[in-house]
Design a protein around this motif. Structure first.
Motif, mmCIF file in Angstrom:
data_model
loop_
_atom_site.group_PDB
_atom_site.id
_atom_site.type_symbol
_atom_site.label_atom_id
_atom_site.label_comp_id
_atom_site.label_asym_id
_atom_site.label_seq_id
_atom_site.Cartn_x
_atom_site.Cartn_y
_atom_site.Cartn_z
ATOM 1 N N THR A 34 -8.986 20.086 -18.722
ATOM 2 C CA THR A 34 -7.653 19.987 -19.330
ATOM 3 C C THR A 34 -7.495 18.647 -20.042
ATOM 4 O OG1 THR A 34 -6.822 21.430 -17.565
ATOM 5 C CG2 THR A 34 -5.179 20.206 -18.817
ATOM 6 N N VAL A 38 -7.110 17.857 -24.200
ATOM 7 C CA VAL A 38 -6.137 16.945 -24.814
ATOM 8 C C VAL A 38 -6.870 15.942 -25.718
ATOM 9 C CG1 VAL A 38 -4.464 15.116 -24.311
ATOM 10 C CG2 VAL A 38 -4.391 17.266 -23.025
ATOM 11 N N ASN B 55 -5.016 27.088 -14.914
ATOM 12 C CA ASN B 55 -4.315 26.033 -14.177
ATOM 13 C C ASN B 55 -3.175 26.596 -13.322
ATOM 14 O OD1 ASN B 55 -5.806 23.685 -14.750
ATOM 15 N ND2 ASN B 55 -4.835 23.455 -16.755
ATOM 16 N N ARG B 60 -1.072 28.181 -8.026
ATOM 17 C CA ARG B 60 -0.320 29.220 -7.304
ATOM 18 C C ARG B 60 -1.224 30.416 -7.058
ATOM 19 N NH1 ARG B 60 5.475 29.991 -10.193
ATOM 20 N NH2 ARG B 60 6.215 27.855 -10.114
ATOM 21 N N PHE C 47 0.446 12.288 -30.179
ATOM 22 C CA PHE C 47 0.986 12.389 -28.814
ATOM 23 C C PHE C 47 -0.162 12.582 -27.810
ATOM 24 C CE2 PHE C 47 2.857 14.607 -25.214
ATOM 25 C CZ PHE C 47 4.066 13.969 -25.022
ATOM 26 N N VAL C 51 -1.440 10.473 -24.420
ATOM 27 C CA VAL C 51 -1.585 11.104 -23.097
ATOM 28 C C VAL C 51 -3.014 10.897 -22.578
ATOM 29 C CG1 VAL C 51 -1.576 13.308 -21.846
ATOM 30 C CG2 VAL C 51 0.251 12.806 -23.471
ATOM 31 N N ASN C 55 -4.000 9.018 -19.108
ATOM 32 C CA ASN C 55 -4.816 9.664 -18.074
ATOM 33 C C ASN C 55 -6.053 8.819 -17.715
ATOM 34 O OD1 ASN C 55 -3.352 11.987 -17.355
ATOM 35 N ND2 ASN C 55 -4.067 13.104 -19.157
ATOM 36 N N LEU C 58 -4.803 6.013 -15.558
ATOM 37 C CA LEU C 58 -4.486 6.431 -14.183
ATOM 38 C C LEU C 58 -5.766 6.688 -13.377
ATOM 39 C CD1 LEU C 58 -1.437 8.817 -14.887
ATOM 40 C CD2 LEU C 58 -1.350 6.502 -13.932
ATOM 41 N N GLU C 72 4.680 4.939 -23.055
ATOM 42 C CA GLU C 72 5.761 5.929 -22.975
ATOM 43 C C GLU C 72 6.713 5.821 -24.167
ATOM 44 O OE1 GLU C 72 7.434 6.432 -18.982
ATOM 45 O OE2 GLU C 72 5.654 7.691 -18.650
ATOM 46 N N LEU C 79 6.794 12.579 -29.852
ATOM 47 C CA LEU C 79 7.426 13.852 -29.495
ATOM 48 C C LEU C 79 8.588 14.154 -30.450
ATOM 49 C CD1 LEU C 79 7.055 16.051 -27.268
ATOM 50 C CD2 LEU C 79 9.098 15.095 -26.202
ATOM 51 N N PHE D 19 9.089 25.210 -11.769
ATOM 52 C CA PHE D 19 8.411 24.284 -12.688
ATOM 53 C C PHE D 19 9.251 23.012 -12.814
ATOM 54 C CE2 PHE D 19 6.983 28.530 -14.060
ATOM 55 C CZ PHE D 19 5.612 28.366 -13.978
ATOM 56 N N THR D 26 3.438 8.876 -10.530
ATOM 57 C CA THR D 26 3.057 8.888 -11.954
ATOM 58 C C THR D 26 1.876 9.822 -12.171
ATOM 59 O OG1 THR D 26 3.790 6.592 -12.045
ATOM 60 C CG2 THR D 26 2.480 7.369 -13.904
ATOM 61 N N GLN D 27 0.953 9.863 -11.201
ATOM 62 C CA GLN D 27 -0.207 10.759 -11.287
ATOM 63 C C GLN D 27 0.255 12.208 -11.446
ATOM 64 O OE1 GLN D 27 -0.557 7.984 -9.672
ATOM 65 N NE2 GLN D 27 -2.609 7.275 -10.229
ATOM 66 N N LYS D 29 3.159 13.322 -12.315
ATOM 67 C CA LYS D 29 3.921 13.469 -13.568
ATOM 68 C C LYS D 29 2.978 13.732 -14.746
ATOM 69 C CE LYS D 29 6.554 10.329 -16.613
ATOM 70 N NZ LYS D 29 7.263 9.033 -16.639
ATOM 71 N N TYR D 30 1.930 12.930 -14.851
ATOM 72 C CA TYR D 30 1.020 13.105 -15.985
ATOM 73 C C TYR D 30 0.097 14.309 -15.823
ATOM 74 C CZ TYR D 30 2.826 9.425 -18.768
ATOM 75 O OH TYR D 30 3.668 8.697 -19.560
ATOM 76 N N GLN D 31 -0.182 14.699 -14.610
ATOM 77 C CA GLN D 31 -0.937 15.951 -14.436
ATOM 78 C C GLN D 31 -0.143 17.136 -14.980
ATOM 79 O OE1 GLN D 31 -2.548 17.068 -10.577
ATOM 80 N NE2 GLN D 31 -3.782 15.211 -10.554
ATOM 81 N N GLN D 32 1.165 17.144 -14.668
ATOM 82 C CA GLN D 32 1.983 18.259 -15.170
ATOM 83 C C GLN D 32 2.185 18.143 -16.671
ATOM 84 O OE1 GLN D 32 2.831 21.027 -13.440
ATOM 85 N NE2 GLN D 32 3.346 21.731 -15.489
ATOM 86 N N LEU D 33 2.426 16.918 -17.150
ATOM 87 C CA LEU D 33 2.618 16.706 -18.595
ATOM 88 C C LEU D 33 1.394 17.187 -19.363
ATOM 89 C CD1 LEU D 33 4.462 15.298 -20.761
ATOM 90 C CD2 LEU D 33 2.942 13.335 -20.544
ATOM 91 N N THR D 34 0.209 16.874 -18.839
ATOM 92 C CA THR D 34 -1.039 17.268 -19.506
ATOM 93 C C THR D 34 -1.148 18.785 -19.558
ATOM 94 O OG1 THR D 34 -2.031 15.215 -18.704
ATOM 95 C CG2 THR D 34 -3.550 16.908 -19.474
ATOM 96 N N LYS D 35 -0.771 19.440 -18.459
ATOM 97 C CA LYS D 35 -0.802 20.910 -18.438
ATOM 98 C C LYS D 35 0.203 21.497 -19.442
ATOM 99 C CE LYS D 35 -2.185 21.226 -13.599
ATOM 100 N NZ LYS D 35 -1.636 21.387 -12.235
ATOM 101 N N ILE D 89 8.533 18.961 -22.155
ATOM 102 C CA ILE D 89 7.741 17.724 -22.143
ATOM 103 C C ILE D 89 8.671 16.513 -22.256
ATOM 104 C CG2 ILE D 89 6.071 16.391 -23.512
ATOM 105 C CD1 ILE D 89 4.643 19.112 -24.078
ATOM 106 N N GLY D 90 9.691 16.638 -23.086
ATOM 107 C CA GLY D 90 10.677 15.560 -23.203
ATOM 108 C C GLY D 90 11.354 15.279 -21.866
ATOM 109 N N LEU D 93 9.180 13.392 -19.518
ATOM 110 C CA LEU D 93 9.126 11.979 -19.916
ATOM 111 C C LEU D 93 10.483 11.284 -19.786
ATOM 112 C CD1 LEU D 93 6.810 12.257 -23.038
ATOM 113 C CD2 LEU D 93 6.296 10.984 -20.935
#
Lengths: 118, 118, 118, 118
Positions: A34, A38, B55, B60, C47, C51, C55, C58, C72, C79, D19, D26-27, D29-35, D89-90, D93
């Motif tokens: 993933t 990106v 993912n 899930r 964007f 990201v 990543n 992190l 950010e 965005l 969701f 932060t980890q 947060k960015y894992q979900q943002l990346t997805k 995504i907004g 963030l």
């Protein structure tokens, strides 16, 4: 050079730099995939930004400053970077990009046969 | 097989099907390049949709129906389609993808030398 | 402020700057739409590049220099730029983005009803 | 309707469906943002595939079967889906999309003032 060999060289270098393509769990594999997707998007986005500028230049040649040969050099660079990500993503998925591409080309050949121009 | 040879085979087939890579004017060249870039986006988008589903499945497992081996087959297919677009875009730009990739790999090797793991 | 009003303001400004959203032929409409889609790729690519860097930061906090608050701020900017392209593409297509979004949200509400957490 | 209100409604629904947009680290947060960024790629890719087909239709009207009104309905749908991902995504963030968009429009107005057509 063999596409297979090029891919192997790239992956060996990635691993040396701390970017593995093999993972102990499916979770970790897809987390990295993933992230690399990106990364691919970033490269294609850079390519797109240059295409956008070339298109504005072609529409408004007198208003917009852009050197086409320089832009084409950058396009080359970004396309190669995109290709390197595709190699990397293929390796994470365990794909033999060369064999699969040849196979797909063969299937496309039959599929598009009706479009063939005489 | 040589990446160079694979690219030539693909381009010969494209031309046969009425999708040329050479154009009389810069305008027409970039009009086609822009369209093929949109085509590349489509393929990477299809790849992305499958990654998205994998993912969700990994997050899930009990709620979401998805067969991972089947999803990976589709990923393979979409990645190859993306690669074919990269070959095509490279040909429109007159890029020797093989030479440029080897050159970039050489430059990356120096650039990332400091990341090398012992 | 109304999304509808925001979209109108943006389009009025685009037209003032020589980027129309109405075209005499379907050909010209899709030529511009295709170019703006490439513009959208560019913004989402920028964007994505940020990201990607967050990543890496992190994953390797000590090796990689990056200030998260600054990153950010850039994400915010890219965005918004992506959103402006979506407004513009919607206007070229003659879409009422506000009405269509509310309509889609209503349909999603029924569609995902089974996922609702109690 | 206020863009701010639309965004709030969408996020409330996302949270209800499992969701979230807020994360303990932060980890995460960015894992979900990346997805979700990959989800956005998927939607823009679907949009791109339809634009690709419309462009082929316009180039080869007699050879390629496609109903333009139907294609435009699908484009509308995919654009709205892309917009919903941008809202999401907004929110991850913590961006006030409405305020930031108005602010960016104001800055663009000065930046592009020289392009203004009389």
């Amino acid at each position: 050079m063999d596409l297979k060999k090029i891919a192997e060289m790239q992956i060996k270098m990635d691993e040396l730099h701390g970017f593995p393509v093999q993972f102990p769990t499916t979770q970790e594999k897809y987390q990295q995939l993933t992230k690399d997707l990106v990364g691919l998007f970033g490269e294609i986005g850079e390519f797109s930004n240059i295409v956008k500028k070339v298109n504005i230049k072609l529409d408004r040649p007198d208003e917009y400053p852009l050197e086409l040969p320089e832009a084409e050099n950058l396009l080359k660079e970004e396309l190669v970077d995109s290709f390197i990500y595709i190699i990397r993503i293929g390796a994470i998925l365990g794909i033999d990009l060369q064999a699969e591409t040849l196979d797909k080309m063969r299937r496309n050949e039959s599929r598009y046969a009706k479009l063939r121009r005489k």
